[in-house]
Design an enzyme around this catalytic site. Sequence first.
Site, PDB file in Angstrom:
ATOM      1  CD  GLU A 148      -3.411   6.486  -2.713  1.00 26.21           C
ATOM      2  OE1 GLU A 148      -4.229   5.541  -2.828  1.00 26.21           O
ATOM      3  OE2 GLU A 148      -3.044   6.952  -1.629  1.00 26.21           O
ATOM      4  CB  CYS A 155      -5.057   3.350   0.011  1.00 26.13           C
ATOM      5  SG  CYS A 155      -5.737   4.917   0.567  1.00 26.13           S
TER       6      CYS A 155
END
Length: 1001
Positions: A760, A794
């Site tokens: 990720e 993120c």
Amino acid sequence: MPEVAPAPFSAPYAPDDAIIAARLLQDARFGADREGRIDRTATRLIEAVRANDDPLGGVEDMLREFALSTKEGLALMVLAEALLRVPDARTADQFIEDKLGQGDFVHHETKSSAFLVNASAWALGMSARVIQPGETPQGTIGRLTKRLGAPAVRAATRQAMRLMGSHFVLGETIEAALARAQSRSDRAPRYSFDMLGEGARTADDAHRYFESYARAIDAIGKAAGSRPLPDRPGISVKLSALHPRFEAVSHARVMTELVPPLIDLARRAKAFDLNFTVDAEEADRLELSLDVIAAAFAEPTLAGWNGFGLAIQAYQKRAGDVIDYVDALARRLERKMMVRLVKGAYWDTEIKRAQERGLDGYPVFTRKAMTDLNYVACARKLLALRPRLFPQFATHNALTVATILELSDDPTSFEFQRLHGMGEALYAQLGDDRPEIAHRTYAPVGSHRDLLAYLVRRLLENGANSSFVALAADNRVPIADLLRRPAGIIGSANSAGHPDIPLPADLYRPQRENSHGIEFGERAALDRLTAAITAQRQAEPDAVASSTTDEANAAVAAARRGFKAWNATPAGRRAEILDKAADMLEQRRAHLIALLQGEGGKTLDDALSEVREATDFCRYYAALGRKLFGGSETMPGPTGESNVLALRGRGTFVAISPWNFPLAIFLGQVTAALMAGNAVVAKPAEQTPRIATEAIRLLHEAGVPASALHLVPGDGAVGAALVAHPDIAGVVFTGSTDVARSINRTLAAKDGPIVPLIAETGGINAMIVDATALPEQVADDVVTSAFRSAGQRCSALRLLFVQDDVADRMIEMIAGAARELKIGDPSDLSTHVGPVIDAEAKQRLDAHIALMKRNARVHFEGRAPAGNFVAPHIFELSHAGQLTEEVFGPILHVVRYRAERLADVLAAIEATGFGLTLGIHSRIEDTVDDVIDRLAVGNIYVNRNMIGAVVGVQPFGGSGLSGTGPKAGGPHYLARFATEQTVTINTAAAGGNAALMAGVE
């Protein structure tokens, strides 16, 4: 001499409904004679409502005509909420088409003879005829319709909204409202004027609202006449409109900056002897509101004036406690106070907030009958506290009115209140029957654009099927049903809570328990938490030594040896260990928060959220693991054969986690791999090894064998050595795209088994805002998405696309809201933006800021204190291509777009190659659907912020340059950590199929 002001207000934030109900039910019954009088009075009032045939019509007529249980009602609500703020024709056309296409306005047969209803229904029906779904603006609309239809549609629909607005709002200016009020009957001369608008987001907003209140007080006072209080007009003031950070964590600032202007306004109201009511806010602001009110009310220059007041919400469980508090305040200051008792207007928001925060209960009642029951109990209390408190009962419920009349003796010592446009028939009848009973009209004042949020709230509040307003006018509902007492509806104390609304802790049952949080607006809970955190802080924390390459290799070897026993451990036992770890995380919450603040630079809000996320990961993967690994799955097949599919661990997994979520992502990776039966070697970010050390220690204490779980702290070289080791069976990684590529290449270059990479990474995350979006909501969500956690998420917003028709106003509000953020020490409760992770990160961000100052337009440049702090910045780019990489910090880039060029915006987002998070702010469902269909983005958030994915609710992860999937915290994640094994057994091999033969007839 007056006594000193009482201690700050304190009462349990979300007490048990059953305990409250037991107390209220004891006092709810009247004698037979009194119950009979209540029935007769309420019946007469209901019959008056049903007999009303106002030729003009009002809000109640609209609510009956377009009930929220119908598609037309829902479409009308959304149209009313947004249409009048849309400046451009194209977006307005799209919006009208989108909403009118959702209901059957063409064939809608009006049930009312009221002018308002018929005019609105006609306008909406005409619009629906001209704009058929799919025709405007992209479709095949005829030339005549193109030339004449679209303007007619916009005019008709906007006029319908204005017709509605004229009946919700007394006037667009205070002068217009006063003129309209004076033209009304002398029977109800009392008004309380409410200056409409959303809460302040900027200092300019707060100043503008103050000036609006001040001008209104002056105008109301000059027109007030000579009657004494309480028979004088008033004004309602919203504290959240007077300060841009009206929140518990900014308590000291609010008290310093908000109390003086509130006193200023109160003095102006005193000069005209007006009623000055401080309006109610959400439950998390109640304690702060009362602190502000107490400080202002105690101002010596306000002595001798009986007009100061506040609103109390009966749906809040603390309503009775608030009455006791303000009575004590008035008694100790030897003053009088006016108290408006309302039922409450933010119920759905309060329920959601409590669930999101994982509270022990709800601050409001979950059953309407409990609110009604509490309202009467509060009314009884207020009536007993006369004359020190002057009760003002705001209600449109005939049964409530009748009950209060039965409770009261002196009819001049209280008043009723109603909303402008509602309750007219009820109070007209009451005026005929009891002319000595006064009622005041609560009258909204403001532009049609500002009334929108208010309008929708009233629709939601009074247009639902369960609302008394909706039922009272419905001749199909027997009056006897409307006379059912709240106590009878509740029955017993154990039925006080709504059966279909679980407590926040039970939100995800039966699968798992929700993680526990606190409400920062509850002073006692916040004080307990901050005291516990302070006790856990270490002046000189222990250092964590970095591992060598040899130690990393040794850890892999040890994990490989421990794999077999751990994989053989029953899935149920592995899940029990994770559940125990979750409990231990909550028990050690204060210690972990202290670590997250000290090593990770987290604010209290972020640190608490991270502990909760880590807890949720443990419980979610435990629950999922029981299902996936608890036994084999029988597959279909021919008779005489058994086919089963089972999952098992792969071997040794390397988990490489980032510094921005050093507890939650770290534990999410590790617990998923462990639940799947793998041994784990965990390599935390080099900036946050102490948090990882504590997490590993906790897992070992919970029952994970040391042989199955190993910690290898160190820098990137250590991580590279682990990835290159020939005996690893998989890698789970969260971090930069460049490092993910490097890991992928290393794994691909190795001989031996092909092992999975679960990655990720980041993204140039965008948000699209069109002209239908509510500016205040956009400002809240953009500031949160771009600047919370110092932009070090993120999922954080990097690139904001705003439709150029509304861009100036939007950007101005966002910049103004960013200016109100406090940057500094994350251990300071009032800090909104803490430091970036280290000096290297600050240098990168400072370099980008310098580049943007040369190449972009600066809309906002914050000021940061010394240290590793980077203040929020907002830059406007000429085109999206100027942003070529993810900038991991509190820097927002803005691009304007034309409505007809939305496709270009989507192409620009697509061209980045990233696909992690996306925000959309639009009320046009077709637009939202088109964007979702076009962009392959992992997490899309509509009309909300775009950070803070919740485990098991919003599984998180992207595609393309943003990661490999599957999503963390989702149902497909654990399987990627496992291998699959199918076992087929020929059960007829021993000579025949006995089972089949036994079933032959």
